[in-house]
Design a protein around this motif. Structure first.
Motif, PDB file in Angstrom:
ATOM      1  N   THR A  76       0.849  -1.186   0.000  1.00 32.11           N
ATOM      2  CA  THR A  76       0.000   0.000   0.000  1.00 32.11           C
ATOM      3  C   THR A  76       0.888   1.241   0.000  1.00 32.11           C
ATOM      4  O   THR A  76       1.767   1.381   0.849  1.00 32.11           O
ATOM      5  N   ILE A  77       0.650   2.104  -0.963  1.00 30.68           N
ATOM      6  CA  ILE A  77       1.409   3.350  -1.090  1.00 30.68           C
ATOM      7  C   ILE A  77       0.437   4.493  -0.829  1.00 30.68           C
ATOM      8  O   ILE A  77      -0.586   4.613  -1.503  1.00 30.68           O
ATOM      9  N   GLN A  78       0.767   5.321   0.157  1.00 23.41           N
ATOM     10  CA  GLN A  78      -0.060   6.485   0.476  1.00 23.41           C
ATOM     11  C   GLN A  78       0.786   7.736   0.336  1.00 23.41           C
ATOM     12  O   GLN A  78       1.919   7.772   0.811  1.00 23.41           O
ATOM     13  N   LEU A  79       0.229   8.735  -0.341  1.00 20.76           N
ATOM     14  CA  LEU A  79       0.924  10.006  -0.471  1.00 20.76           C
ATOM     15  C   LEU A  79      -0.074  11.123  -0.665  1.00 20.76           C
ATOM     16  O   LEU A  79      -1.250  10.882  -0.921  1.00 20.76           O
ATOM     17  N   LYS A  80       0.421  12.326  -0.532  1.00 16.30           N
ATOM     18  CA  LYS A  80      -0.405  13.509  -0.711  1.00 16.30           C
ATOM     19  C   LYS A  80       0.012  14.124  -2.048  1.00 16.30           C
ATOM     20  O   LYS A  80       1.182  14.383  -2.286  1.00 16.30           O
ATOM     21  N   THR A  81      -0.964  14.348  -2.911  1.00 19.29           N
ATOM     22  CA  THR A  81      -0.700  14.985  -4.194  1.00 19.29           C
ATOM     23  C   THR A  81      -1.896  15.840  -4.576  1.00 19.29           C
ATOM     24  O   THR A  81      -3.037  15.437  -4.340  1.00 19.29           O
ATOM     25  N   GLY A  82      -1.623  16.992  -5.125  1.00 17.99           N
ATOM     26  CA  GLY A  82      -2.713  17.880  -5.506  1.00 17.99           C
ATOM     27  C   GLY A  82      -3.592  18.279  -4.339  1.00 17.99           C
ATOM     28  O   GLY A  82      -4.783  18.499  -4.517  1.00 17.99           O
ATOM     29  N   GLY A  83      -3.019  18.326  -3.129  1.00 15.36           N
ATOM     30  CA  GLY A  83      -3.765  18.723  -1.948  1.00 15.36           C
ATOM     31  C   GLY A  83      -4.675  17.652  -1.379  1.00 15.36           C
ATOM     32  O   GLY A  83      -5.507  17.935  -0.513  1.00 15.36           O
ATOM     33  N   ARG A  84      -4.534  16.425  -1.847  1.00 18.85           N
ATOM     34  CA  ARG A  84      -5.381  15.355  -1.313  1.00 18.85           C
ATOM     35  C   ARG A  84      -4.546  14.114  -1.043  1.00 18.85           C
ATOM     36  O   ARG A  84      -3.499  13.916  -1.627  1.00 18.85           O
ATOM     37  N   ASP A  85      -5.048  13.288  -0.142  1.00 14.64           N
ATOM     38  CA  ASP A  85      -4.402  12.022   0.159  1.00 14.64           C
ATOM     39  C   ASP A  85      -4.869  10.986  -0.849  1.00 14.64           C
ATOM     40  O   ASP A  85      -6.067  10.897  -1.143  1.00 14.64           O
ATOM     41  N   VAL A  86      -3.923  10.225  -1.383  1.00 16.84           N
ATOM     42  CA  VAL A  86      -4.271   9.163  -2.326  1.00 16.84           C
ATOM     43  C   VAL A  86      -3.609   7.866  -1.869  1.00 16.84           C
ATOM     44  O   VAL A  86      -2.542   7.882  -1.257  1.00 16.84           O
ATOM     45  N   THR A  87      -4.282   6.757  -2.158  1.00 18.75           N
ATOM     46  CA  THR A  87      -3.787   5.437  -1.792  1.00 18.75           C
ATOM     47  C   THR A  87      -3.763   4.570  -3.044  1.00 18.75           C
ATOM     48  O   THR A  87      -4.728   4.562  -3.809  1.00 18.75           O
ATOM     49  N   PHE A  88      -2.654   3.882  -3.242  1.00 17.40           N
ATOM     50  CA  PHE A  88      -2.464   2.997  -4.387  1.00 17.40           C
ATOM     51  C   PHE A  88      -1.962   1.646  -3.895  1.00 17.40           C
ATOM     52  O   PHE A  88      -1.338   1.568  -2.839  1.00 17.40           O
ATOM     53  N   THR A  89      -2.143   0.609  -4.709  1.00 16.70           N
ATOM     54  CA  THR A  89      -1.312  -0.583  -4.543  1.00 16.70           C
ATOM     55  C   THR A  89       0.008  -0.223  -5.212  1.00 16.70           C
ATOM     56  O   THR A  89       0.074   0.707  -6.039  1.00 16.70           O
ATOM     57  N   GLY A  90       1.052  -0.948  -4.902  1.00 16.47           N
ATOM     58  CA  GLY A  90       2.339  -0.678  -5.519  1.00 16.47           C
ATOM     59  C   GLY A  90       2.270  -0.733  -7.040  1.00 16.47           C
ATOM     60  O   GLY A  90       2.853   0.104  -7.736  1.00 16.47           O
ATOM     61  N   ARG A  91       1.553  -1.709  -7.557  1.00 17.30           N
ATOM     62  CA  ARG A  91       1.420  -1.848  -9.011  1.00 17.30           C
ATOM     63  C   ARG A  91       0.700  -0.649  -9.630  1.00 17.30           C
ATOM     64  O   ARG A  91       1.149  -0.093 -10.623  1.00 17.30           O
ATOM     65  N   ASP A  92      -0.427  -0.225  -9.036  1.00 20.52           N
ATOM     66  CA  ASP A  92      -1.150   0.931  -9.561  1.00 20.52           C
ATOM     67  C   ASP A  92      -0.325   2.207  -9.433  1.00 20.52           C
ATOM     68  O   ASP A  92      -0.378   3.082 -10.299  1.00 20.52           O
ATOM     69  N   TYR A  93       0.415   2.322  -8.342  1.00 20.44           N
ATOM     70  CA  TYR A  93       1.291   3.478  -8.149  1.00 20.44           C
ATOM     71  C   TYR A  93       2.340   3.542  -9.262  1.00 20.44           C
ATOM     72  O   TYR A  93       2.544   4.584  -9.879  1.00 20.44           O
ATOM     73  N   LEU A  94       2.981   2.411  -9.531  1.00 14.90           N
ATOM     74  CA  LEU A  94       4.027   2.359 -10.544  1.00 14.90           C
ATOM     75  C   LEU A  94       3.476   2.628 -11.941  1.00 14.90           C
ATOM     76  O   LEU A  94       3.950   3.521 -12.647  1.00 14.90           O
ATOM     77  N   PHE A  95       2.449   1.874 -12.330  1.00 17.05           N
ATOM     78  CA  PHE A  95       1.956   1.949 -13.705  1.00 17.05           C
ATOM     79  C   PHE A  95       0.959   3.079 -13.949  1.00 17.05           C
ATOM     80  O   PHE A  95       0.888   3.593 -15.058  1.00 17.05           O
ATOM     81  N   GLY A  96       0.188   3.454 -12.945  1.00 20.42           N
ATOM     82  CA  GLY A  96      -0.849   4.454 -13.150  1.00 20.42           C
ATOM     83  C   GLY A  96      -0.497   5.848 -12.681  1.00 20.42           C
ATOM     84  O   GLY A  96      -1.198   6.808 -12.995  1.00 20.42           O
ATOM     85  N   PHE A  97       0.595   5.999 -11.920  1.00 17.78           N
ATOM     86  CA  PHE A  97       0.973   7.314 -11.403  1.00 17.78           C
ATOM     87  C   PHE A  97       2.409   7.674 -11.759  1.00 17.78           C
ATOM     88  O   PHE A  97       2.664   8.713 -12.361  1.00 17.78           O
ATOM     89  N   VAL A  98       3.352   6.826 -11.405  1.00 21.76           N
ATOM     90  CA  VAL A  98       4.763   7.163 -11.604  1.00 21.76           C
ATOM     91  C   VAL A  98       5.130   7.210 -13.079  1.00 21.76           C
ATOM     92  O   VAL A  98       5.638   8.229 -13.563  1.00 21.76           O
ATOM     93  N   TYR A  99       4.917   6.110 -13.793  1.00 23.93           N
ATOM     94  CA  TYR A  99       5.342   6.097 -15.196  1.00 23.93           C
ATOM     95  C   TYR A  99       4.722   7.220 -16.018  1.00 23.93           C
ATOM     96  O   TYR A  99       5.440   7.925 -16.724  1.00 23.93           O
ATOM     97  N   PRO A 100       3.408   7.445 -15.950  1.00 25.01           N
ATOM     98  CA  PRO A 100       2.862   8.560 -16.742  1.00 25.01           C
ATOM     99  C   PRO A 100       3.483   9.906 -16.369  1.00 25.01           C
ATOM    100  O   PRO A 100       3.746  10.731 -17.246  1.00 25.01           O
ATOM    101  N   ASN A 101       3.732  10.128 -15.080  1.00 26.87           N
ATOM    102  CA  ASN A 101       4.330  11.395 -14.660  1.00 26.87           C
ATOM    103  C   ASN A 101       5.787  11.517 -15.091  1.00 26.87           C
ATOM    104  O   ASN A 101       6.210  12.577 -15.560  1.00 26.87           O
ATOM    105  N   VAL A 102       6.556  10.465 -14.930  1.00 27.21           N
ATOM    106  CA  VAL A 102       7.958  10.516 -15.371  1.00 27.21           C
ATOM    107  C   VAL A 102       8.012  10.760 -16.874  1.00 27.21           C
ATOM    108  O   VAL A 102       8.734  11.651 -17.343  1.00 27.21           O
TER     109      VAL A 102
END
Length: 181
Positions: free
Chosen positions: A149-175
């Motif tokens: 479980t990955i939890q972080l604050k982005t855009g003024g809100r708290d978001v929770t991801f599984t590691g896989r969703d964090y990697l593929f749905g958040f990190v890669y598109p942003n990088v």
């Protein structure tokens, strides 16, 4: 960003839809070893960015004698559009995303970098520090990261991801976005 030869032989290509139903599909090579995914995608792209900075530095050096304005500073502060961040900030965000990804997936503290880079040499040093950090992780440190479980604050809100969703749905598109802008 990454040539196929850097991926393990048991790699496959996975097609992903971004969370939220935006309808945007993209593909990324995946392997059974998540360290290979992180290294292949983020480190490969950061190294490509490093080579682009070399070309920009050579261009700036060749043009510098013809202008009173610093060509290097102009390029570092350039924006693709008025409402976008300058080049230096794009590099800072891309490296922050990459190091944050590795740290969060390995369940270690994300190192903090000061965002003070104003030269190509400083941007290259930041990229090198980020690459070294990502490459310092072993497969054991990332074992099970896709379910973490990955939890972080982005855009003024708290978001929770599984590691896989964090990697593929958040990190890669942003990088990928910040590396191309």
């Amino acid at each position: 960003c990454v040539p196929n030869k850097s991926l393990p032989s048991k790699s496959s290509v996975a097609v992903h839809k971004l969370p939220g139903g935006g309808g945007f599909l993209w593909a990324v090579a995946t392997s059974p070893d998540r360290t290979q995914d992180i290294r292949a995608q983020t480190v490969g792209c950061l190294r490509a960015l490093d080579r682009m900075i070399d070309k920009a530095a050579a261009f700036a050096e060749a043009k510098q004698g013809k202008s009173a304005v610093s060509v290097e500073a102009s390029l570092i502060n350039a924006r693709l559009a008025p409402d976008m961040f300058a080049f230096a900030r794009q590099v800072q965000i891309a490296t922050d995303m990459a190091k944050g990804c590795a740290a969060r997936l390995a369940n270690v503290e994300v190192p903090k970098y000061e965002d003070t880079e104003t030269t190509f040499a400083e941007l290259k040093a930041r990229i090198a520090r980020t690459v070294a950090f990502i490459e310092s992780f072993s497969a054991d440190q990332l074992d099970g990261a896709e379910a973490r479980t990955i939890q972080l604050k982005t855009g003024g809100r708290d978001v929770t991801f599984t590691g896989r969703d964090y990697l593929f749905g958040f990190v890669y598109p942003n990088v990928f976005f910040h590396l191309t802008t």
